[in-house]
Design a protein around this motif. Structure first.
Motif, mmCIF file in Angstrom:
data_model
loop_
_atom_site.group_PDB
_atom_site.id
_atom_site.type_symbol
_atom_site.label_atom_id
_atom_site.label_comp_id
_atom_site.label_asym_id
_atom_site.label_seq_id
_atom_site.Cartn_x
_atom_site.Cartn_y
_atom_site.Cartn_z
ATOM 1 N N GLY A 183 0.794 -1.224 0.000
ATOM 2 C CA GLY A 183 0.000 0.000 0.000
ATOM 3 C C GLY A 183 0.822 1.268 0.000
ATOM 4 O O GLY A 183 0.331 2.332 0.383
ATOM 5 N N TYR A 184 2.080 1.155 -0.408
ATOM 6 C CA TYR A 184 2.953 2.345 -0.437
ATOM 7 C C TYR A 184 2.520 3.328 -1.521
ATOM 8 O O TYR A 184 2.727 4.527 -1.412
ATOM 9 C CB TYR A 184 4.386 1.892 -0.672
ATOM 10 N N THR A 185 1.910 2.812 -2.591
ATOM 11 C CA THR A 185 1.415 3.654 -3.664
ATOM 12 C C THR A 185 0.191 2.984 -4.260
ATOM 13 O O THR A 185 -0.212 1.895 -3.843
ATOM 14 C CB THR A 185 2.501 3.886 -4.730
ATOM 15 N N ASP A 186 -0.430 3.639 -5.226
ATOM 16 C CA ASP A 186 -1.591 3.056 -5.894
ATOM 17 C C ASP A 186 -1.409 3.192 -7.396
ATOM 18 O O ASP A 186 -0.393 3.726 -7.874
ATOM 19 C CB ASP A 186 -2.893 3.716 -5.433
ATOM 20 N N ALA A 187 -2.385 2.729 -8.170
ATOM 21 C CA ALA A 187 -2.260 2.716 -9.627
ATOM 22 C C ALA A 187 -2.099 4.117 -10.200
ATOM 23 O O ALA A 187 -1.435 4.307 -11.214
ATOM 24 C CB ALA A 187 -3.478 2.021 -10.244
ATOM 25 N N VAL A 188 -2.701 5.117 -9.548
ATOM 26 C CA VAL A 188 -2.637 6.493 -10.061
ATOM 27 C C VAL A 188 -1.250 7.088 -9.870
ATOM 28 O O VAL A 188 -0.698 7.743 -10.753
ATOM 29 C CB VAL A 188 -3.706 7.366 -9.370
ATOM 30 N N ARG A 189 -0.640 6.844 -8.709
ATOM 31 C CA ARG A 189 0.625 7.493 -8.365
ATOM 32 C C ARG A 189 1.852 6.627 -8.613
ATOM 33 O O ARG A 189 2.986 7.089 -8.469
ATOM 34 C CB ARG A 189 0.595 7.907 -6.893
ATOM 35 N N ALA A 190 1.633 5.374 -8.991
ATOM 36 C CA ALA A 190 2.752 4.423 -9.064
ATOM 37 C C ALA A 190 3.838 4.867 -10.037
ATOM 38 O O ALA A 190 5.031 4.771 -9.743
ATOM 39 C CB ALA A 190 2.232 3.039 -9.448
ATOM 40 N N ARG A 191 3.471 5.347 -11.223
ATOM 41 C CA ARG A 191 4.475 5.705 -12.224
ATOM 42 C C ARG A 191 5.364 6.836 -11.729
ATOM 43 O O ARG A 191 6.593 6.788 -11.846
ATOM 44 C CB ARG A 191 3.806 6.079 -13.543
ATOM 45 N N HIS A 192 4.739 7.864 -11.177
ATOM 46 C CA HIS A 192 5.507 9.001 -10.661
ATOM 47 C C HIS A 192 6.421 8.561 -9.519
ATOM 48 O O HIS A 192 7.605 8.928 -9.461
ATOM 49 C CB HIS A 192 4.542 10.085 -10.184
ATOM 50 N N THR A 193 5.872 7.754 -8.607
ATOM 51 C CA THR A 193 6.653 7.294 -7.458
ATOM 52 C C THR A 193 7.845 6.457 -7.902
ATOM 53 O O THR A 193 8.965 6.616 -7.405
ATOM 54 C CB THR A 193 5.759 6.471 -6.507
ATOM 55 N N LEU A 194 7.607 5.553 -8.849
ATOM 56 C CA LEU A 194 8.694 4.692 -9.307
ATOM 57 C C LEU A 194 9.772 5.493 -10.028
ATOM 58 O O LEU A 194 10.961 5.167 -9.946
ATOM 59 C CB LEU A 194 8.148 3.595 -10.221
ATOM 60 N N ARG A 195 9.386 6.558 -10.717
ATOM 61 C CA ARG A 195 10.386 7.416 -11.363
ATOM 62 C C ARG A 195 11.344 7.999 -10.331
ATOM 63 O O ARG A 195 12.556 8.070 -10.559
ATOM 64 C CB ARG A 195 9.702 8.558 -12.123
ATOM 65 N N LEU A 196 10.802 8.444 -9.210
ATOM 66 C CA LEU A 196 11.649 9.021 -8.172
ATOM 67 C C LEU A 196 12.600 7.967 -7.605
ATOM 68 O O LEU A 196 13.778 8.246 -7.360
ATOM 69 C CB LEU A 196 10.779 9.614 -7.068
ATOM 70 N N TRP A 197 12.100 6.759 -7.395
ATOM 71 C CA TRP A 197 12.950 5.679 -6.910
ATOM 72 C C TRP A 197 14.014 5.314 -7.938
ATOM 73 O O TRP A 197 15.176 5.057 -7.593
ATOM 74 C CB TRP A 197 12.095 4.449 -6.575
ATOM 75 N N ARG A 198 13.632 5.273 -9.216
ATOM 76 C CA ARG A 198 14.607 4.988 -10.281
ATOM 77 C C ARG A 198 15.729 6.013 -10.273
ATOM 78 O O ARG A 198 16.910 5.676 -10.376
ATOM 79 C CB ARG A 198 13.920 5.029 -11.654
ATOM 80 N N SER A 199 15.352 7.280 -10.176
ATOM 81 C CA SER A 199 16.347 8.354 -10.202
ATOM 82 C C SER A 199 17.340 8.190 -9.062
ATOM 83 O O SER A 199 18.553 8.317 -9.248
ATOM 84 C CB SER A 199 15.643 9.710 -10.117
ATOM 85 N N MET A 200 16.846 7.876 -7.871
ATOM 86 C CA MET A 200 17.709 7.734 -6.708
ATOM 87 C C MET A 200 18.597 6.492 -6.820
ATOM 88 O O MET A 200 19.814 6.556 -6.611
ATOM 89 C CB MET A 200 16.865 7.648 -5.437
ATOM 90 N N LEU A 201 17.993 5.353 -7.170
ATOM 91 C CA LEU A 201 18.749 4.100 -7.193
ATOM 92 C C LEU A 201 19.701 4.024 -8.380
ATOM 93 O O LEU A 201 20.771 3.411 -8.280
ATOM 94 C CB LEU A 201 17.781 2.911 -7.200
ATOM 95 N N ASP A 202 19.350 4.633 -9.509
ATOM 96 C CA ASP A 202 20.276 4.644 -10.646
ATOM 97 C C ASP A 202 21.539 5.426 -10.315
ATOM 98 O O ASP A 202 22.626 5.105 -10.787
ATOM 99 C CB ASP A 202 19.600 5.224 -11.891
#
Length: 250
Positions: free
Chosen positions: A186-205
């Motif tokens: 429940g950390y995110t939902d279908a509406v916010r998932a793409r934006h949230t994952l982009r932020l995680w990608r940016s940090m982890l990359d």
């Protein structure tokens, strides 16, 4: 350097041939083409390639960018503009040490009319913008020539260290695993998932993980998934969605 040049959905055979010629001029020999909209071995392409015709004929064609980058450890996207939710592009010279220290880097170029779209740039750890005058539109082959020059021929200090980072295939698998886990808890939902994952990608990359580190991170995700499943089986807990007014990615 084991440098790959990836052309995403090129439209004009002549541009593909000219890009191969630019690669040969700068010493690059691994051409990869994703979902081309033209015959990449058309007579116009071969004619524009000139002495790089063999390089053109040896080019590998892939259906998706993810498959083209699977064995690469660093991927650099090219863009001429700022994108929402994505890190700002950098000057090629600033990225040169990263590329030269990589074991298997890739340079990614988009379609002639539009350039790379956001979902393409998400698969690149870093993006670059070629500095130009007021008129910023470059021919595909010009862009390939300039960026290959920066990474293959421009003089620079030899990087003091080298580090083998995880391949894009390993990183994309990790991001898919992270996406599943975020939904599960429940950390995110279908509406916010793409934006949230982009932020995680940016940090982890930016972390330039090794293969072992990506497996370590996935081990944590597997433990989270197991814990949630175990709690649900016992009837002791159930995952709840994030509060409606809270964005966990912010």
């Amino acid at each position: 350097m084991n440098l790959a040049v990836v052309l995403v959905s090129p439209k004009t055979p002549g541009n593909v041939g000219a890009a191969a010629r630019a690669m040969l001029n700068m010493g690059a020999g691994d051409l990869r083409i994703v979902a081309p909209r033209c015959d990449v071995l058309d007579s116009q392409a071969v004619a524009m390639a000139v002495h790089a015709a063999d390089l053109l004929r040896s080019a590998r064609v892939y259906p998706t960018l993810q498959e083209a980058l699977a064995d690469r450890d660093v991927s650099v996207g090219t863009t001429a503009r700022l994108r929402a939710d994505l890190p700002a592009p950098r000057h090629p010279a600033q990225v040169r040490p990263l590329v030269r220290a990589a074991a298997a880097p890739a340079l990614v170029f988009g379609p002639e009319e539009t350039g790379l779209i956001n979902s393409d740039l998400e698969q690149c750890q870093v993006s670059i913008r070629i500095p130009t005058g007021d008129y910023a539109s470059l021919n595909l082959a010009q862009a390939v020539l300039l960026v290959c020059y920066e990474f293959l021929q421009a003089q620079d200090d030899v990087p003091e260290w080298t580090r083998k980072t995880a391949t894009r295939e390993e990183m994309e698998a990790m991001y898919g695993h992270l996406h599943e886990t975020m939904h599960l808890i429940g950390y995110t939902d279908a509406v916010r998932a793409r934006h949230t994952l982009r932020l995680w990608r940016s940090m982890l990359d930016r972390a330039l993980m090794s293969s072992a580190e990506s497996r370590l991170f996935r081990g944590l995700l597997r433990q989270v998934q197991w814990k949630v499943a175990d709690a649900a089986a016992r009837g002791t807990a159930a995952p709840r969605p994030a509060p409606p007014n809270e964005d966990p990615g912010e």
